[in-house]
Design a protein around this motif. Sequence first.
Motif, PDB file in Angstrom:
ATOM      1  N   VAL A 283      88.010  27.304 -53.276  1.00  0.00           N
ATOM      2  CA  VAL A 283      87.435  27.543 -51.948  1.00  0.00           C
ATOM      3  C   VAL A 283      85.919  27.385 -52.031  1.00  0.00           C
ATOM      4  CG1 VAL A 283      87.173  29.189 -50.058  1.00  0.00           C
ATOM      5  CG2 VAL A 283      89.292  29.149 -51.407  1.00  0.00           C
ATOM      6  N   PHE A 284      85.369  26.564 -51.162  1.00  0.00           N
ATOM      7  CA  PHE A 284      83.922  26.361 -51.075  1.00  0.00           C
ATOM      8  C   PHE A 284      83.448  26.872 -49.715  1.00  0.00           C
ATOM      9  CE2 PHE A 284      85.890  22.917 -53.411  1.00  0.00           C
ATOM     10  CZ  PHE A 284      85.139  22.801 -54.574  1.00  0.00           C
ATOM     11  N   ARG A 285      82.589  27.871 -49.729  1.00  0.00           N
ATOM     12  CA  ARG A 285      81.937  28.316 -48.497  1.00  0.00           C
ATOM     13  C   ARG A 285      80.467  27.926 -48.614  1.00  0.00           C
ATOM     14  NH1 ARG A 285      85.416  31.586 -45.577  1.00  0.00           N
ATOM     15  NH2 ARG A 285      87.095  32.573 -46.796  1.00  0.00           N
ATOM     16  N   SER A 286      79.951  27.314 -47.571  1.00  0.00           N
ATOM     17  CA  SER A 286      78.608  26.759 -47.679  1.00  0.00           C
ATOM     18  C   SER A 286      77.809  26.949 -46.400  1.00  0.00           C
ATOM     19  CB  SER A 286      78.683  25.264 -47.993  1.00  0.00           C
ATOM     20  OG  SER A 286      79.319  24.558 -46.931  1.00  0.00           O
ATOM     21  N   THR A 287      76.485  26.869 -46.569  1.00  0.00           N
ATOM     22  CA  THR A 287      75.552  26.767 -45.448  1.00  0.00           C
ATOM     23  C   THR A 287      74.705  25.535 -45.704  1.00  0.00           C
ATOM     24  OG1 THR A 287      75.468  29.180 -45.207  1.00  0.00           O
ATOM     25  CG2 THR A 287      73.739  27.886 -44.126  1.00  0.00           C
TER      26      THR A 287
ATOM     27  N   THR B 185      84.328  21.733 -39.842  1.00  0.00           N
ATOM     28  CA  THR B 185      83.106  21.223 -39.241  1.00  0.00           C
ATOM     29  C   THR B 185      82.105  22.364 -39.167  1.00  0.00           C
ATOM     30  OG1 THR B 185      84.317  19.577 -37.951  1.00  0.00           O
ATOM     31  CG2 THR B 185      82.116  20.179 -37.162  1.00  0.00           C
ATOM     32  N   LYS B 186      80.882  22.106 -39.549  1.00  0.00           N
ATOM     33  CA  LYS B 186      79.876  23.180 -39.596  1.00  0.00           C
ATOM     34  C   LYS B 186      79.741  23.848 -38.230  1.00  0.00           C
ATOM     35  CE  LYS B 186      75.930  20.137 -38.631  1.00  0.00           C
ATOM     36  NZ  LYS B 186      74.637  19.617 -39.099  1.00  0.00           N
ATOM     37  N   ASN B 187      79.499  25.150 -38.249  1.00  0.00           N
ATOM     38  CA  ASN B 187      79.312  25.891 -37.008  1.00  0.00           C
ATOM     39  C   ASN B 187      77.836  25.893 -36.602  1.00  0.00           C
ATOM     40  OD1 ASN B 187      78.032  27.853 -38.581  1.00  0.00           O
ATOM     41  ND2 ASN B 187      79.824  29.176 -38.674  1.00  0.00           N
ATOM     42  N   ALA B 188      77.481  26.686 -35.609  1.00  0.00           N
ATOM     43  CA  ALA B 188      76.108  26.708 -35.102  1.00  0.00           C
ATOM     44  C   ALA B 188      75.108  27.198 -36.146  1.00  0.00           C
ATOM     45  CB  ALA B 188      76.032  27.586 -33.856  1.00  0.00           C
ATOM     46  N   ARG B 189      75.594  27.930 -37.137  1.00  0.00           N
ATOM     47  CA  ARG B 189      74.718  28.416 -38.219  1.00  0.00           C
ATOM     48  C   ARG B 189      74.804  27.503 -39.448  1.00  0.00           C
ATOM     49  NH1 ARG B 189      77.359  32.611 -36.039  1.00  0.00           N
ATOM     50  NH2 ARG B 189      78.906  32.649 -37.719  1.00  0.00           N
ATOM     51  N   ARG B 190      75.426  26.346 -39.275  1.00  0.00           N
ATOM     52  CA  ARG B 190      75.594  25.319 -40.328  1.00  0.00           C
ATOM     53  C   ARG B 190      76.484  25.818 -41.464  1.00  0.00           C
ATOM     54  NH1 ARG B 190      70.254  25.673 -39.600  1.00  0.00           N
ATOM     55  NH2 ARG B 190      69.866  26.258 -41.786  1.00  0.00           N
ATOM     56  N   GLU B 191      77.353  26.779 -41.164  1.00  0.00           N
ATOM     57  CA  GLU B 191      78.301  27.290 -42.154  1.00  0.00           C
ATOM     58  C   GLU B 191      79.589  26.470 -42.103  1.00  0.00           C
ATOM     59  OE1 GLU B 191      77.177  32.039 -41.928  1.00  0.00           O
ATOM     60  OE2 GLU B 191      78.406  31.125 -40.357  1.00  0.00           O
ATOM     61  N   ASN B 192      80.238  26.367 -43.249  1.00  0.00           N
ATOM     62  CA  ASN B 192      81.487  25.604 -43.286  1.00  0.00           C
ATOM     63  C   ASN B 192      82.376  26.106 -44.422  1.00  0.00           C
ATOM     64  OD1 ASN B 192      83.373  23.726 -42.495  1.00  0.00           O
ATOM     65  ND2 ASN B 192      82.099  21.936 -42.860  1.00  0.00           N
TER      66      ASN B 192
ATOM     67  N   LEU C 148      70.964  19.664 -50.366  1.00  0.00           N
ATOM     68  CA  LEU C 148      71.886  19.534 -49.246  1.00  0.00           C
ATOM     69  C   LEU C 148      72.319  20.880 -48.669  1.00  0.00           C
ATOM     70  CD1 LEU C 148      74.203  16.661 -50.558  1.00  0.00           C
ATOM     71  CD2 LEU C 148      72.448  16.500 -48.790  1.00  0.00           C
ATOM     72  N   TYR C 149      72.268  21.935 -49.495  1.00  0.00           N
ATOM     73  CA  TYR C 149      72.802  23.232 -49.069  1.00  0.00           C
ATOM     74  C   TYR C 149      71.778  24.336 -49.239  1.00  0.00           C
ATOM     75  CZ  TYR C 149      77.331  20.893 -49.438  1.00  0.00           C
ATOM     76  OH  TYR C 149      78.379  20.022 -49.292  1.00  0.00           O
ATOM     77  N   GLU C 150      71.787  25.254 -48.296  1.00  0.00           N
ATOM     78  CA  GLU C 150      71.028  26.497 -48.464  1.00  0.00           C
ATOM     79  C   GLU C 150      71.798  27.478 -49.337  1.00  0.00           C
ATOM     80  OE1 GLU C 150      70.078  28.200 -44.711  1.00  0.00           O
ATOM     81  OE2 GLU C 150      68.690  26.606 -44.134  1.00  0.00           O
ATOM     82  N   LYS C 151      73.130  27.401 -49.235  1.00  0.00           N
ATOM     83  CA  LYS C 151      73.965  28.359 -49.964  1.00  0.00           C
ATOM     84  C   LYS C 151      75.344  27.766 -50.206  1.00  0.00           C
ATOM     85  CE  LYS C 151      75.830  33.083 -49.423  1.00  0.00           C
ATOM     86  NZ  LYS C 151      75.912  34.241 -48.496  1.00  0.00           N
ATOM     87  N   ILE C 152      75.876  27.998 -51.393  1.00  0.00           N
ATOM     88  CA  ILE C 152      77.252  27.621 -51.714  1.00  0.00           C
ATOM     89  C   ILE C 152      77.905  28.783 -52.460  1.00  0.00           C
ATOM     90  CG2 ILE C 152      78.794  26.069 -52.968  1.00  0.00           C
ATOM     91  CD1 ILE C 152      76.746  23.910 -52.765  1.00  0.00           C
ATOM     92  N   VAL C 153      79.059  29.182 -52.009  1.00  0.00           N
ATOM     93  CA  VAL C 153      79.852  30.196 -52.717  1.00  0.00           C
ATOM     94  C   VAL C 153      81.167  29.542 -53.124  1.00  0.00           C
ATOM     95  CG1 VAL C 153      81.000  32.431 -52.589  1.00  0.00           C
ATOM     96  CG2 VAL C 153      78.810  32.080 -51.410  1.00  0.00           C
ATOM     97  N   PHE C 154      81.413  29.510 -54.413  1.00  0.00           N
ATOM     98  CA  PHE C 154      82.571  28.838 -54.991  1.00  0.00           C
ATOM     99  C   PHE C 154      83.505  29.892 -55.574  1.00  0.00           C
ATOM    100  CE2 PHE C 154      84.510  27.333 -58.932  1.00  0.00           C
ATOM    101  CZ  PHE C 154      85.084  26.127 -58.572  1.00  0.00           C
TER     102      PHE C 154
END
Length: 263
Positions: free
Chosen positions: A160-164, A198-205, A236-242
């Motif tokens: 699972v990749f959660r990203s901003t 698809t990224k949301n308004a806060r660029r999270e995906n 490319l990312y402000e944050k990635i949680v793997f």
Amino acid sequence: MAPGIQDSLSQLPAAVLTELQEQLSSTKRQNRRLSLFHHSLVTSDMDALKFHAAASLQLRFSPHPDITASSTADSDSEAHAQLLIISPYNSPLHLLNLQTLDPPHRLLAQALTILRPVRADYATAPYADSFNWANVFAFLRDLSTAEGHSWSRTRFYVVVFRSTLSASADAERLYELDARSHQEAVASGGLLKYWFGTKNARRENLATCIWRSREDAHRGGTGPWHRKARGAARELYEKIVFTTMELVVGDEVGEWSFDHWSD
């Protein structure tokens, strides 16, 4: 596939998923088998593949062939019909060859064609609550029964990749890195499903992979495009949680669960 269906795939109704399960549950399925329409007959629209389970329209139920009437042409056609859409990318290098899989892995890959998110906040919501998992596993149980496969407890590897995204992220570069990395993963073997939103308004995906095993996932992530993607992550990312999890599907698909991965 009937004329006009391809044009309407981006508007795929949820009722299609119910229809697939009703077909499998019908006693008329006793002398029929699951096969695939050619991927080119299914939409390449990413939103349809992400959010409307359009890949499920690749599945078809047809009579068992008369072996005595088979031909080389039939065999060639059958080989081409084993390539399954398993991601939002519908093009040849992104397809899964079902002939490379044992029955439980093949059946899960087929069942995952109906995977779709069920809530708008999937980027941050609990993983197990974000998709139509109950439908997927009910479908898996029906597929197994229709094939006469006795499902025994099986473990799968989930990433699972959660990203901003960065506000200045280059969308074209991001697309190329992702698409090429997915091609590498498919070529390495054992990737049963790749989904990203698809990224949301806060660029999270959210993005997720379901693999046959941890070993497959490790092998699939060692190619040059994966290395390029990791190298570009900071810009490319402000944050990635793997995170990694195990998916366990119990005997006869009577139960299923997600948990933290443990070796």
